[in-house]
Design a protein around this motif. Structure first.
Motif, PDB file in Angstrom:
ATOM      1  N   GLU A 124       5.926  14.134   6.647  1.00  0.00           N
ATOM      2  CA  GLU A 124       6.258  15.290   7.400  1.00  0.00           C
ATOM      3  C   GLU A 124       7.080  14.512   8.667  1.00  0.00           C
ATOM      4  O   GLU A 124       6.444  13.650   9.128  1.00  0.00           O
ATOM      5  CB  GLU A 124       5.089  15.798   7.938  1.00  0.00           C
ATOM      6  N   VAL A 125       8.372  14.949   8.886  1.00  0.00           N
ATOM      7  CA  VAL A 125       9.005  14.354   9.686  1.00  0.00           C
ATOM      8  C   VAL A 125       8.712  15.126  11.150  1.00  0.00           C
ATOM      9  O   VAL A 125       8.691  16.323  11.036  1.00  0.00           O
ATOM     10  CB  VAL A 125      10.554  14.650   9.533  1.00  0.00           C
ATOM     11  N   THR A 126       8.205  14.495  12.088  1.00  0.00           N
ATOM     12  CA  THR A 126       7.739  15.204  13.434  1.00  0.00           C
ATOM     13  C   THR A 126       8.842  15.072  14.391  1.00  0.00           C
ATOM     14  O   THR A 126       8.815  15.725  15.280  1.00  0.00           O
ATOM     15  CB  THR A 126       6.321  14.458  13.772  1.00  0.00           C
ATOM     16  N   ASN A 171       0.863  -1.112  -0.094  1.00  0.00           N
ATOM     17  CA  ASN A 171      -0.008  -0.034  -0.064  1.00  0.00           C
ATOM     18  C   ASN A 171       0.945   1.340  -0.072  1.00  0.00           C
ATOM     19  O   ASN A 171       2.193   1.071   0.276  1.00  0.00           O
ATOM     20  CB  ASN A 171      -0.953  -0.109   1.161  1.00  0.00           C
ATOM     21  N   ILE A 172       0.103   2.490  -0.135  1.00  0.00           N
ATOM     22  CA  ILE A 172       0.961   3.691  -0.252  1.00  0.00           C
ATOM     23  C   ILE A 172       1.678   3.954   1.094  1.00  0.00           C
ATOM     24  O   ILE A 172       3.102   4.426   0.863  1.00  0.00           O
ATOM     25  CB  ILE A 172       0.043   4.801  -0.399  1.00  0.00           C
ATOM     26  N   ALA A 173       1.336   3.580   2.257  1.00  0.00           N
ATOM     27  CA  ALA A 173       2.110   3.658   3.566  1.00  0.00           C
ATOM     28  C   ALA A 173       3.194   3.021   3.442  1.00  0.00           C
ATOM     29  O   ALA A 173       4.458   3.370   3.877  1.00  0.00           O
ATOM     30  CB  ALA A 173       1.274   3.348   4.692  1.00  0.00           C
ATOM     31  N   GLU A 174       3.190   1.633   3.304  1.00  0.00           N
ATOM     32  CA  GLU A 174       4.374   1.079   3.078  1.00  0.00           C
ATOM     33  C   GLU A 174       5.440   1.367   2.114  1.00  0.00           C
ATOM     34  O   GLU A 174       6.751   1.224   2.494  1.00  0.00           O
ATOM     35  CB  GLU A 174       3.994  -0.587   2.726  1.00  0.00           C
ATOM     36  N   GLU A 219      10.372   9.915  13.446  1.00  0.00           N
ATOM     37  CA  GLU A 219       8.901   9.900  13.514  1.00  0.00           C
ATOM     38  C   GLU A 219       8.342  10.652  12.469  1.00  0.00           C
ATOM     39  O   GLU A 219       8.599  11.660  12.124  1.00  0.00           O
ATOM     40  CB  GLU A 219       8.515  10.366  14.928  1.00  0.00           C
ATOM     41  N   VAL A 220       7.447   9.792  11.721  1.00  0.00           N
ATOM     42  CA  VAL A 220       7.024  10.589  10.747  1.00  0.00           C
ATOM     43  C   VAL A 220       5.237  10.330  10.433  1.00  0.00           C
ATOM     44  O   VAL A 220       4.939   9.502  11.099  1.00  0.00           O
ATOM     45  CB  VAL A 220       7.530  10.128   8.784  1.00  0.00           C
ATOM     46  N   ARG A 221       4.786  11.476   9.838  1.00  0.00           N
ATOM     47  CA  ARG A 221       3.373  11.515   9.673  1.00  0.00           C
ATOM     48  C   ARG A 221       3.079  11.610   8.006  1.00  0.00           C
ATOM     49  O   ARG A 221       3.792  12.568   7.389  1.00  0.00           O
ATOM     50  CB  ARG A 221       2.593  12.703  10.329  1.00  0.00           C
ATOM     51  N   ILE A 222       2.255  10.638   7.485  1.00  0.00           N
ATOM     52  CA  ILE A 222       1.934  10.707   6.054  1.00  0.00           C
ATOM     53  C   ILE A 222       1.044  11.913   5.967  1.00  0.00           C
ATOM     54  O   ILE A 222      -0.033  11.737   6.648  1.00  0.00           O
ATOM     55  CB  ILE A 222       1.402   9.336   5.686  1.00  0.00           C
TER      56      ILE A 222
END
Length: 108
Positions: A76-78, A16-19, A99-102
């Motif tokens: 986005e890198v959080t 999937n996109i996240a992977e 730590e990232v956020r899609i």
């Protein structure tokens, strides 16, 4: 979601996109700049090799943020932290952990 630099954890067929995004970030943070023949600016600058871990952490953090932003704009890198690899033959080896956020527009 956390991503730790690990060349051994690469999936050639993401489900999937996240992977796919996680894989892309893993490759970016695990590649030394200059090693990709058709894109010599891909990856993290190698100039931090052999710097002290305190000075190296701050430089590496900047390189990580810039490279991930340039090559994987879907996240986005959080937060960024480092794991010190005590099993490594090279004392003081730093393994980046991001730590990232899609971004919402890429979540389906």
């Amino acid at each position: 979601m956390y991503i730790t630099a690990d060349q051994n954890n690469i999936t050639l067929t993401p489900k999937n996109i996240a992977e796919e995004i996680i894989q892309n970030v893993n490759v970016i943070v695990s590649t030394v700049m200059g090693n990709v023949p058709l894109d010599r600016k891909f990856g993290i600058s190698g100039e931090i090799i052999d710097t002290s871990s305190v000075k190296g952490k701050s430089k590496l953090m900047i390189y990580l943020l810039e490279s991930v932003q340039d090559f994987e704009p879907r996240i986005e890198v959080t937060a960024v932290d480092f794991i010190e690899d005590i099993k490594s033959a090279a004392e003081g080896t730093l393994i980046p952990r991001l730590e990232v956020r899609i971004k919402d527009e890429y979540i389906s």
